[in-house]
Design a protein around this motif. Structure first.
Motif, short mmCIF file in Angstrom:
data_model
loop_
_atom_site.label_atom_id
_atom_site.label_comp_id
_atom_site.label_asym_id
_atom_site.label_seq_id
_atom_site.Cartn_x
_atom_site.Cartn_y
_atom_site.Cartn_z
N ILE A 165 13.03 -1.88 19.36
CA ILE A 165 11.64 -2.17 19.03
C ILE A 165 11.06 -3.10 20.10
O ILE A 165 11.66 -4.11 20.46
CB ILE A 165 11.53 -2.82 17.65
N ARG A 166 9.90 -2.74 20.61
CA ARG A 166 9.22 -3.55 21.63
C ARG A 166 7.92 -4.10 21.07
O ARG A 166 7.23 -3.45 20.29
CB ARG A 166 8.89 -2.69 22.85
N GLY A 167 7.60 -5.31 21.49
CA GLY A 167 6.33 -5.91 21.09
C GLY A 167 5.18 -5.31 21.88
O GLY A 167 5.37 -4.75 22.97
N SER A 168 3.98 -5.44 21.36
CA SER A 168 2.81 -4.91 22.04
C SER A 168 2.30 -5.90 23.07
O SER A 168 2.42 -7.11 22.90
CB SER A 168 1.70 -4.60 21.03
N PRO A 169 1.72 -5.40 24.18
CA PRO A 169 1.11 -6.30 25.17
C PRO A 169 -0.16 -6.91 24.62
O PRO A 169 -0.77 -6.39 23.68
CB PRO A 169 0.82 -5.38 26.35
N THR A 170 -0.56 -8.02 25.19
CA THR A 170 -1.82 -8.65 24.79
C THR A 170 -2.96 -7.97 25.53
O THR A 170 -3.10 -8.10 26.74
CB THR A 170 -1.82 -10.15 25.13
N TRP A 197 -3.04 0.98 22.29
CA TRP A 197 -2.95 1.41 20.88
C TRP A 197 -3.31 2.89 20.72
O TRP A 197 -2.73 3.58 19.88
CB TRP A 197 -3.84 0.54 20.01
N SER A 198 -4.24 3.37 21.51
CA SER A 198 -4.55 4.81 21.44
C SER A 198 -3.32 5.62 21.81
O SER A 198 -3.02 6.66 21.19
CB SER A 198 -5.71 5.15 22.38
N TRP A 199 -2.59 5.17 22.83
CA TRP A 199 -1.39 5.90 23.23
C TRP A 199 -0.28 5.75 22.21
O TRP A 199 0.56 6.66 22.04
CB TRP A 199 -0.92 5.45 24.61
N THR A 219 3.98 1.85 14.37
CA THR A 219 3.37 1.08 15.45
C THR A 219 3.26 -0.41 15.17
O THR A 219 3.25 -1.22 16.10
CB THR A 219 1.95 1.60 15.75
N GLY A 220 3.13 -0.78 13.89
CA GLY A 220 2.94 -2.18 13.55
C GLY A 220 1.54 -2.69 13.82
O GLY A 220 1.30 -3.90 13.74
N ARG A 229 -8.87 3.49 16.24
CA ARG A 229 -8.32 4.41 17.23
C ARG A 229 -8.30 5.84 16.70
O ARG A 229 -8.58 6.78 17.45
CB ARG A 229 -6.90 3.98 17.63
N LEU A 230 -7.99 6.03 15.44
CA LEU A 230 -8.03 7.37 14.87
C LEU A 230 -9.44 7.94 14.92
O LEU A 230 -9.63 9.11 15.27
CB LEU A 230 -7.51 7.35 13.43
#
Length: 333
Positions: A165-170, A197-199, A219-220, A229-230
């Motif tokens: 699991i990887r964290g999201s970038p800022t 987030w779209s990706w 995605t968290g 995004r949807l």
């Protein structure tokens, strides 16, 4: 193993959906290059821009944002900051890692031309050609130099020990109103898919997830961000929303034809990430040819020759103009 239903046999337990979506090579790449400003800065670098003020003038990007993005691109190894002899200000030059992103930009530009053209692209077309042969290029994602086109129906995946699991970038979604440009490659597509987030949502759908709750779990991301995004992806005709329950109303999301056409962009991004961000001996996720069982390492090549497309040898022109060495599409390095 198809992306919909495969569970790699070599692991004691199947990977979590969160690890699968946030830790695969494409997700790792979008953690580095997934925001719109970064993609546009790199596009201008392929056109030969090297100086801060030239980026500022070309993109009308806030100077603080530009400064931060350039620093991050240097830190990540995509640009080098160099002070030329006799000058006081630094130039930013593409590294080999940065130049290798050119294939992704070409595939994204081709998708944009066919499925989401800007106003200028509706009237004109950018044609890329080899500077030595003067022959137009036909960018395609192959399973290796001189190889074959990649058929999605024949591709599966297997996970490796590096899948975590990887964290999201800022990141913040851009809100700056930009002016039209005269060389609009990826100008429209970054508005639709130009953020991390779209990706992540698209990653879920390519892994055959369909429903809001699945996206949240995998995605968290916050529910309001996911809803936004949807909505954008549906409005951009990349996803279609279909009801699967009437009381209470519930919906699922599927790729449209335009969404499925993003697959070559995904392949190009996967290949770049394998080359530059992943452990070559133990990548977090590998693509497999289901017929041969061999690993697939996508490379963007010229469909006419099978040779990898090199940014430094590529030039561009607007359709209808004769090729000119004065209108260079990329002066890499």
């Amino acid at each position: 193993m198809r992306m919909a239903d495969a569970h790699p046999p070599q692991l004691e337990e199947p990977p979590s959906l969160r690890a699968l979506v946030t830790g695969n090579p494409v997700a790792l790449a979008h953690g580095v290059i997934g925001d719109a400003w970064t993609q546009l800065i790199m596009r201008e670098a392929f056109y030969g821009v090297r100086r801060f003020n030239d980026w500022s003038e070309a993109l009308h990007i806030p100077r603080t944002v530009l400064s931060g993005r350039l620093k991050r691109l240097v830190d990540k190894g995509l640009l080098d900051s160099v002070v030329p002899a006799g000058r006081r200000r630094a130039e930013y030059r593409l590294t080999a890692m940065g130049r290798d992103l050119f294939g992704i930009a070409l595939m994204q530009g081709r998708w944009e031309r066919d499925h989401a053209p800007s106003r200028m692209q509706s009237r004109y077309d950018m044609v890329f050609y080899d500077s030595a042969s003067r022959v137009p290029l036909d960018p395609v994602a192959l399973d290796g130099p001189g190889g074959s086109t990649i058929d999605p129906a024949r591709i599966g995946w297997e996970v490796g020990p590096g899948l975590i699991i990887r964290g999201s970038p800022t990141q913040r979604r851009w809100r700056t109103k930009r002016l039209p440009v005269d060389r609009p490659m990826i100008d429209r597509s970054v508005e639709l898919i130009g953020d991390y987030w779209s990706w992540m949502v698209l990653g879920c759908v390519f892994f055959r997830m369909r429903r809001f709750e699945e996206f949240l779990s995998a995605t968290g991301m916050a529910p309001n961000i996911l809803s936004d995004r949807l909505s954008r992806l549906v409005a951009g005709s990349i996803l279609v929303r279909r009801a699967y329950q009437s009381s209470p109303p519930r919906y699922e999301y599927r790729l449209t034809e335009s969404g499925r056409a993003l697959y070559p962009v995904v392949l190009a991004t996967h290949g770049w990430s394998l080359r530059w961000l992943c452990d070559q001996e133990a990548p977090p996720l590998s693509l497999l040819d289901l017929t041969t069982g061999k690993h697939v390492h996508p490379v963007v090549c010229d469909g006419n020759t099978g040779e990898p497309i090199q940014a430094a040898r590529t030039r561009w022109m607007m359709e209808g103009q004769p090729p000119s060495r004065g209108r260079s599409g990329s002066r890499a390095g």
